[in-house]
Write an enzyme that holds these catalytic residues in place. Structure first.
Site, short mmCIF file in Angstrom:
data_model
loop_
_atom_site.label_atom_id
_atom_site.label_comp_id
_atom_site.label_asym_id
_atom_site.label_seq_id
_atom_site.Cartn_x
_atom_site.Cartn_y
_atom_site.Cartn_z
N CYS A 14 64.42 75.64 107.60
CA CYS A 14 65.22 75.80 108.55
C CYS A 14 65.33 74.38 109.08
CB CYS A 14 64.15 76.74 109.43
SG CYS A 14 62.89 76.93 110.28
N CYS A 17 61.06 72.72 110.16
CA CYS A 17 60.83 72.64 109.34
C CYS A 17 60.40 71.24 108.44
CB CYS A 17 61.31 73.27 107.72
SG CYS A 17 60.92 74.88 108.09
N ASP A 436 89.77 40.33 103.37
CA ASP A 436 89.23 38.61 102.44
C ASP A 436 91.34 38.75 101.54
OD1 ASP A 436 88.32 36.66 101.10
OD2 ASP A 436 87.90 37.85 99.72
N ASP A 635 85.59 41.04 98.17
CA ASP A 635 84.99 40.96 97.16
C ASP A 635 84.30 39.98 96.33
OD1 ASP A 635 86.82 39.23 96.74
OD2 ASP A 635 87.35 39.29 94.50
N ASP A 639 81.69 36.52 100.72
CA ASP A 639 81.91 37.99 101.49
C ASP A 639 80.47 38.34 102.14
OD1 ASP A 639 84.85 37.24 101.73
OD2 ASP A 639 85.03 38.33 99.47
#
Length: 748
Positions: A14, A17, A436, A635, A639
């Site tokens: 649970c 725990c 971009d 990409d 960046d």
């Protein structure tokens, strides 16, 4: 930064725990960050200097649980795990069958006469009280045996002062069983009135229902990790390699760097590599989203798990085992599924104190009804048990991690790799998206967009002369012209006297014709009159295109425009982002004129142009200073700083490794529309988490007062402990089932 360490934790049942384990490890001086996930039974931590893994194992053991360090996993391990989980599930199923085989007769014996069911005389409590009691005791023993883990773990955690769900079950059913034993002794001593004070059926039914709930929960949780299983199945278990000149079949895990792998039509690639012999077409749709097969010849790269179509090739293994592209994707998905979202913090804090509070409330309620209201010991015990059982915080611990598991898994199925629960929640809170330009909004490669004729030569002849003249050029624009010629089936002619003129263009001869390709300055150098092309040249330049003039034998023959073309879906994706209420901006290092032209075509109103790589992160920071939650989509290497600076960094999958490593979300299919999907998926997942947390809190908030007898004070009903057990089990199952609804997610 130190590399994260991961451990498998066993024994957790649970939220209490998970918090007990987390607090135990957090106390270690050599640990910086700790996160424990109940849904995946996993502990993740960030070590400091002087870290020793044994300290973690000891701390977890001291808290009452077991830890095992998790290393790099091979494909076979996933398969073994799946088999082991199936075996555990099957064992639980057999235990439940045994339990109900004993519990149903026990219910009939104990309660049948109350609802008018016929009872055999030898089990009738009025005619044979001793047999009546003994039969119930014997039929309760299977539940005590099968549910012995509740008592072992529950009592141990009570002693260690980390009470959990097992403690509540152990105390509640243990008290009921001990009181029933006492009542049985009174019956055997001749006090037959005690036959009405037996709780054996409550013990058996509560344990049976809780274990049934755990079985259903485990079965449902197994479905939350289907995404990883689906990915693993894409990898072949065996492959053919060339060793000592012979083709031999070996397990995929035995492939080594430098091995030559032979792939026949219809087979999947077992590892990453480079083609050394042969030619084929490969279906890479699961990686790139590209539906058309891609041609592969000598020197081309191969990605693991992609599907060979029609040719046989040999390729050299360059990435194997945990380093292959597929293995990295699986690791990303696993890490995301094991992470926590900040929204889980409230549930974590509550679960830390929840069980001790429940134990206190159950004790106060039981004693209150006995001493203050003058109720019987049997009545008070029933209240005590009902409070303990209904309050088990299972649903609370599963509310967040199950939704994250399903949400990130669904993302992976759609080519959207969400690296963490934090990223998932941050995507839900976005105000602005910064895009971009090159490679994100545009294709990232120049192509011929315009070829206009100024003279007598037809277009096809112009294209042939231009492409022939450019075939020896190293300029990137030359590749765009040659690609168009190849697409249109143009046959190139040999050239002579090729001369590249820096900053201007080129001069060459094609079939005894003198060809000039370049800018206005080149035309002026060779006294070519380009006045008739001026208007078109200016117009195309304003559209952000690179324009070249073509002269044949000293006369202007044509005009060519090359541009980085906009991806087909970019305008639609940008409109959809704006419809989501997000501010969309374009960020680029290009000059303002080019950037503005692209922005106008795709519907972006705000443009930040002429930005140097280190300036991109500053641009994002300025937006954040205005109170915006920002996503950066890019990409390239330039960046990466901006991806880190933004609340959510989103890398286009075809981009560089640096950008992908820096990002929080990776789009494998390189489509801008996947940004929209990622944001919609985050919204759906966070909404699901909020639903789960609401019902988990509401269930306990409403259930505990009812179990304490609040309604009974005003003449209402009491909550039977058996119904409390059923409600508690169903609450956990309902939370997992609600999370599984995310599997039906479809982007709008």
């Amino acid at each position: 930064m130190s590399e994260k360490k991961e451990y498998r934790i066993s024994g957790m049942t649970c939220a209490a725990c998970a918090m007990a384990v987390e607090m135990a490890v957090k106390d270690l001086a050599t640990v910086e960050e700790v996160s424990v996930n109940l849904a995946t039974d996993r502990l993740s931590l960030l070590p400091k200097a002087g870290f020793d893994s044994q300290q973690v194992l000891d701390a977890v053991a001291e808290a009452g649980y077991q830890a095992e360090e998790k290393g790099e996993r091979q494909q076979a391990e996933y398969a073994r795990d799946a088999v082991a989980k199936a075996a555990v599930l099957d064992k639980k199923k057999r235990q439940i069958q045994l339990l109900f085989t004993a519990t149903l007769p026990l219910l009939y014996i104990s309660m049948g006469s109350m609802i008018g069911l016929p009872q055999p005389s030898f089990l009738d409590h009025t005619q044979a009280p001793l047999t009546f009691v003994l039969a119930q005791l014997l039929l309760t023993l299977p539940a005590l045996w099968v549910g012995r883990g509740f008592y072992q773990r529950g009592v141990r955690n009570l002693i260690k002062r980390h009470p959990n769900m097992d403690s509540l079950i152990a105390v509640g059913t243990g008290a009921a069983f001990l009181y029933s034993l006492y009542a049985s002794g009174q019956v055997f001593a001749g006090q037959h009135a005690f036959v009405h004070q037996l709780y054996f059926e409550s013990v058996s039914v509560i344990i049976s229902l809780v274990l049934l709930g755990k079985y259903m929960e485990s079965s449902a949780k197994g479905r939350t990790s289907q995404a990883i299983q689906s990915l693993i199945k894409l990898l072949p278990s065996q492959a053919t390699v060339i060793r000592y000149g012979q083709a031999v079949v070996i397990d995929t895990e035995e492939i080594k760097l430098g091995d030559i792998v032979r792939i026949k039509p219809g087979e999947r690639m077992p590892v990453d590599g480079v083609v050394t012999e042969g030619q084929t077409y490969v279906d890479e749709s699961m990686m790139t989203g590209e539906s058309l097969p891609v041609e592969k010849k000598v020197g081309d790269t191969i990605t693991s798990a992609t599907l060979n179509q029609n040719g046989t090739i040999d390729y050299e293994a360059t990435k194997v085992g945990a380093n292959t592209t597929l293995a990295q994707i699986v690791r990303l998905v696993e890490e995301a599924q094991g992470s926590k979202a900040p929204i889980a913090a409230l549930a974590d804090k509550i679960s830390l104190y929840f069980v001790p509070i429940v134990l206190g409330l159950a004790t106060v309620a039981g004693l209150g009804w006995y001493f203050l209201a003058g109720q019987s010991l049997s009545f008070s015990l029933s209240i005590f048990i009902a409070v303990l059982v209904i309050a088990c915080p299972c649903a609370l611990g599963l509310a967040t991690p199950t939704a994250i598991m399903v949400g990130t898994g669904k993302g992976a199925e759609n080519g959207i790799l969400i690296k963490s629960g934090q990223a998932l929640e941050a995507a839900y809170q976005l105000d602005a998206v910064v895009l971009d330009k090159t490679g994100t909004i545009t294709a990232g490669r120049p192509s011929l967009t315009d070829l206009e004729v100024f003279g007598d030569l037809p277009r096809a002849e112009l294209l042939r002369l231009v492409a022939s003249g450019e075939q020896h050029s190293e300029h990137p624009l030359a590749r765009a012209l040659l690609a168009t010629a190849e697409e249109e089936g143009v046959i190139l002619s040999p050239v002579s006297d090729f001369q590249s003129i820096s900053g201007r263009g080129l001069r060459t001869r094609v079939e005894e014709r003198t060809i000039l390709i370049g800018n206005e300055a080149l035309m002026a150098d060779y006294q070519v009159d380009a006045s008739q092309a001026q208007q078109r040249l200016r117009a195309l330049s304003h559209q952000g295109k690179t324009v070249m003039l073509l002269a044949v034998d000293g006369c202007l023959a044509g005009l060519l425009a090359v541009a980085d073309t906009i991806k087909e879906n970019s305008p639609v994706a940008i409109r959809q982002l704006q419809e989501l209420g997000l501010e969309v901006l374009m960020l680029t290092g290009d000059r303002q004129e080019t950037a503005a032209a692209i922005a106008q075509m795709v519907g972006i109103k705000q443009v930040i142009a002429g930005v140097l790589p280190d300036g991109k992160a500053d641009a994002v920071k300025r937006l954040q200073e205005r109170g915006k939650k920002v996503a950066m989509v890019g990409d390239g290497i330039n960046d990466a700083p901006a991806l880190v600076q933004a609340e959510v960094g989103i890398a286009i999958g075809s981009g560089t490794d640096v950008a992908i490593e820096s990002a929080d979300i990776v789009l494998m299919h390189s489509e801008l529309q996947d940004v929209v999907k990622a944001i919609q998926l985050s919204q759906a997942t966070i909404k699901n988490i909020k639903e789960n947390l609401f019902w988990a809190f509401a269930y306990n908030t409403l259930g505990i007062p009812v179990a304490m007898g609040l309604l009974h004070l005003f003449g209402g009903p009491l909550l039977n402990p058996m119904l409390a057990g059923l409600a508690m089990s169903l609450s956990s199952v309902s939370v997992v089932a609600n999370a599984l609804r995310l599997n039906r997610f479809k982007a709008k």
